[in-house]
Design an enzyme around this catalytic site. Structure first.
Site, PDB file in Angstrom:
ATOM      1  CG  MET A 193      48.669 -12.120   9.371  1.00 32.81           C
ATOM      2  SD  MET A 193      48.720 -11.484  10.763  1.00 32.81           S
ATOM      3  CE  MET A 193      47.655 -11.902  11.459  1.00 32.81           C
ATOM      4  CG  ASP A 194      51.357 -20.195   8.303  1.00 34.64           C
ATOM      5  OD1 ASP A 194      51.147 -20.192   8.916  1.00 34.64           O
ATOM      6  OD2 ASP A 194      50.883 -21.102   7.482  1.00 34.64           O
TER       7      ASP A 194
END
Ligand code: FPP
Length: 275
Positions: free
Chosen positions: A42-43
């Site tokens: 989840m960047d």
């Protein structure tokens, strides 16, 4: 908006229409192979906050909402396992105020998920934490254990939150546990067939043994690295990178990811037949 008023009724109606349309799209998508397990890095949460001139932590807050939406869509599509890289051991090296901010936010969200009427409970999602929970402060560790206990009987899907996680740490821990188990076994006087530890024994000890290997590993924000996430489990996974920042991830991104996975699957099958 007035409760029970025309506005609220209209909103509920629209909500049902959108859900119905989603269902239609998902039934078309289900004609092809549906992944059993999809994992996300989840960047892009800080970049999202910067882009929208929000205060520190607001990007991660929006990221949590995106996560809940993905969990709902995954349930609707019949994806049984979702795993997310929520906080790596390396992330502890960030500024102390930032670590504190993310930890406080996570604690708040974990407590929220413990509630009976939370999204995860309403959708029958069981939560598992993967990682070295000893590295977390006590309130967070206790909350994580409570959430696992509270959702233990949910059976629609499994959401694994990798917190204080790195793949190398998971592998080392698993090898250590396998060696300890082997040492105890070998102490038994009448034991036959003493041998070195094998692959299956190590895999049994992995935190991620709770789920099958991921079919797809997605990284948001245009990065193409695995960054020490599921290195052992992703040997045969389809890797997908999207430019979208994690809080912007939507229903359409999930549809596009699954479509690409299906296209890749048929290519792999054709190739296997040729061999
Ligand atoms: C990486 O983005 C993401 C994180 C370090 C944490 C993500 C956490 C959430 C979305 C909240 C999840 C909540 C629970 C309860 C699991 P980044 O901060 O590195 O952003 P950047 O890539 O823009 O620098």
């Amino acid at each position: 908006m007035q409760k029970g008023g025309v506005g609220e009724k209209m909103l509920k109606f629209l909500f049902r229409v959108v859900r119905f349309l989603r269902k239609c799209i998902f039934s078309v998508l289900s004609v092809g192979p549906v992944p059993a397990h999809i994992a996300f890095i989840m960047d892009g949460n800080r970049r999202y906050a910067r882009q929208h001139n929000l205060k520190e932590g607001a990007g991660h807050d929006a990221g949590f909402l995106a996560l809940m939406s993905i969990v709902i869509y995954a349930c609707e599509l019949g994806i049984k396992y979702v795993t997310v890289y929520a906080f790596s051991i390396d992330n502890f090296r960030r500024r102390p105020e930032e670590v504190e901010c993310i930890m406080n936010l996570m604690l708040e969200k974990i407590e929220l998920m413990c509630r009976k009427d939370s999204i995860v409970n309403r959708h029958g999602v069981r939560i598992h934490f993967s990682g070295n929970l000893e590295l977390l402060r006590e309130p967070m560790r206790d909350a994580a254990k409570k959430l696992m206990a509270v959702t233990a009987n949910n059976s629609n899907a499994l959401l694994t939150l990798c917190v204080a996680y790195t793949s190398t740490n998971e592998i080392i821990q698993a090898i250590q546990k396998s060696c300890e188990e082997k040492w105890v076994e070998n102490q038994e006087p009448r034991r036959v067939g003493r041998g070195p530890i094998n692959l299956l024994e190590i895999e049994k000890q992995m935190d991620m043994a709770i789920a099958p290997d991921p079919d797809i590993v997605v990284r948001t924000s245009g990065e193409n690295r695995l960054s020490n996430f599921l290195l052992w489990q992703s040997a045969r996974s389809y890797l997908f990178s999207t430019l979208a920042l994690w809080p912007d991830i939507s229903f359409w991104h999930l549809v596009w990811i699954v479509l690409n996975f299906q296209r890749n699957q048929s290519r792999v099958e054709k190739k296997n037949k040729q061999v």
